[in-house]
Design a protein around this motif. Structure first.
Motif, mmCIF file in Angstrom:
data_model
loop_
_atom_site.group_PDB
_atom_site.id
_atom_site.type_symbol
_atom_site.label_atom_id
_atom_site.label_comp_id
_atom_site.label_asym_id
_atom_site.label_seq_id
_atom_site.Cartn_x
_atom_site.Cartn_y
_atom_site.Cartn_z
ATOM 1 N N HIS A 96 -19.586 -0.863 10.457
ATOM 2 C CA HIS A 96 -19.162 0.288 9.656
ATOM 3 C C HIS A 96 -19.933 1.552 10.007
ATOM 4 O O HIS A 96 -19.351 2.644 10.078
ATOM 5 N N SER A 141 -12.065 -3.074 14.309
ATOM 6 C CA SER A 141 -11.450 -4.397 14.247
ATOM 7 C C SER A 141 -12.521 -5.460 14.351
ATOM 8 O O SER A 141 -13.640 -5.202 14.798
ATOM 9 N N GLN A 170 -2.528 1.499 6.589
ATOM 10 C CA GLN A 170 -2.642 2.928 6.880
ATOM 11 C C GLN A 170 -1.298 3.517 7.293
ATOM 12 O O GLN A 170 -0.955 4.634 6.886
ATOM 13 N N SER A 201 -5.289 -3.667 8.331
ATOM 14 C CA SER A 201 -5.772 -2.326 8.010
ATOM 15 C C SER A 201 -4.880 -1.250 8.604
ATOM 16 O O SER A 201 -4.642 -0.209 7.982
ATOM 17 N N GLU A 259 0.840 -1.203 0.000
ATOM 18 C CA GLU A 259 0.000 0.000 0.000
ATOM 19 C C GLU A 259 0.877 1.255 0.000
ATOM 20 O O GLU A 259 0.562 2.251 -0.667
#
Length: 456
Positions: free
Chosen positions: A416, A342, A318, A314, A15
């Protein structure tokens, strides 16, 4: 043009590479095992693929409640399951390689170390390759912890990286360790049809998670036939022929066909030349970084499990993106762990975001809490869902949502909306006023918020 050398091709590495290339840098990624790293090849992607099969079996076994006849016992063909697991992992790795190639990112297969500031040496099958770089990102990940008293043999005594070579479902799997990894695999193999014993050194499974959520999971485990041994610490694990003996510190012996060691992770930081480069190592061998992923050495960043910040794919991704944005002068927002969502992929799942009950209690923060069992939800009743709940935390007097926990099927999807509320500092009234579909499991999130309304 800035040249960035990235050691490690997992989420933190690839990433970061994509961001750096987009911002105009020349990028070289060095990865010894394959793009995607352990996350894609031996950890997150394989385990969740295995769990998907287990979840389907669990759903089908509960079909009788919905009026569906299941004519025979359902069991997994573990050889076929594991072949699918490995095929999907390799396909994901190939997808990453394709993305890097499209962005003109150089990929070198091999191991690497820092020779001197600005110089990385990659060791490949064709020999050493010297790479001069303006900046370096370390994204080397971590590997399973083992014990001198419990050495894996790859056949009967296993780490989670070795499970996918099994051709037959274990008759009795003993899982040592009741953290996230241990609980997930215990749940998965129980769902696949194996007899499972979970050895926990603490008084309950998932000791680092919300207590109410952990209690639900432990109750489900026991109800589905799993033996959960609380406050039981492993002393030794030994193999005797086709049997495995796990001896506990109190002298008890648990006998099974296989043993999974879920004892935590060790960062991959040895042999990188960190001392010579001036990169500080903290407790447990983790690389010390700040909120924009800088190490203590100028021009060297780090991301992912090797930093020990929060061992999630994740977060690794980031950290890598933040590092490259900071390095190359783009707008950057420092890492905020308070907004990280999480998930634990047990059956049912546990998802959480923001502050936990423990953090609220420890800080003395004045907060309101409300919980609604999923069994009260009309869609849950239709689907035969009995276990789980939605819990929200809000700042007292203001109603701002500061955290939440969801336990239930696909909790990873339901969290979410709570994550958006936490990151945007929404109030319970704003959450409650947003329309949800009727009937839906997400309706329980709005209903909990509605119950937290404080009349002005």
């Amino acid at each position: 043009m800035t040249h960035v050398a990235i050691i490690g091709g997992g989420p933190g590495g690839y990433e970061a590479a994509l961001v750096a290339a987009r911002l105009g840098a020349e990028v070289t990624v060095i990865e010894r095992d394959g793009l995607g790293g352990s996350t894609v090849l031996t950890d997150c992607v394989p385990s969740k693929t295995l769990i998907a099969t287990s979840d389907l079996i669990t759903e089908v076994e509960g079909a009788a409640e919905l009026g569906i006849e299941v004519p025979r016992e359902i069991r997994a063909d573990l050889a076929a399951v594991n072949e699918r697991v490995k095929k999907l992992a390799l396909a994901q790795s190939d997808d990453i390689a394709h993305r890097l190639s499209l962005n003109k990112i150089q990929y070198i297969k091999g191991s690497a170390h820092i020779e001197s500031p600005g110089v990385v040496v990659a060791t490949t099958d064709s020999g050493p390759q010297r790479i001069e770089a303006d900046s370096i990102l370390l994204a080397t990940g971590a590997h399973p912890r083992v014990s001198p008293e419990a050495q894996p043999d790859g056949e009967r005594i296993l780490t989670w990286e070795q499970l996918y070579e099994l051709r037959e479902l274990p008759e009795h799997m003993i899982v040592v360790g009741s953290g996230v990894t241990g609980a997930e695999f215990a749940s998965a193999y129980n769902g696949l049809g194996a007899r499972v014993t979970l050895v926990s050194s603490r008084d309950r499974v998932l000791p680092g998670e919300d207590a109410d959520a952990a209690n639900v999971i432990e109750d489900v485990f026991k109800r589905h036939g799993m033996q959960v041994m609380g406050t039981s610490r492993m002393a030794t694990v030994e193999r005797r022929g086709d049997r495995v003996l796990v001896t506990l510190t109190d002298g008890r012996v648990v006998e099974g066909s296989h043993c999974l060691l879920a004892l935590g992770s060790i960062p991959n930081t040895e042999g990188l030349g960190l001392d010579k480069a001036g990169v500080e190592i903290g407790d447990g061998g983790f690389i010390q970084v700040d909120k924009v992923s800088r190490t203590t050495a100028r021009g060297i960043y780090a991301a992912g499990d090797c930093t020990g910040v929060l061992m999630l794919a994740s977060v690794a991704a980031q950290q890598g993106r933040i590092a490259m944005s900071h390095l190359l002068g783009d707008t950057v927002r420092p890492l905020d762990l308070g907004n990280v969502a999480s998930n634990i992929f047990t059956a049912p799942e546990i998802a959480s975001v923001g502050l936990s009950q423990v953090e609220i209690d420890e800080t003395g923060l004045q907060a309101d809490v409300a919980t609604l069992p999923l069994a009260a939800n009309p869609r849950a009743k239709m689907q035969g869902v009995h276990d789980g709940f939605v819990k929200l935390f809000s700042r007292r007097g203001m109603g701002i949502i500061i955290g939440g926990v969801v336990v239930g099927p696909r909790a990873s999807e339901l969290i979410h909306s709570v994550s958006l509320a936490v990151s945007a500092s929404l109030t319970v009234d704003q959450m409650a006023e947003a329309f949800t579909v009727y009937p839906s499991l997400s309706g329980s999130v709005a209903e909990v918020a509605r119950r937290m309304h404080r009349q002005v």
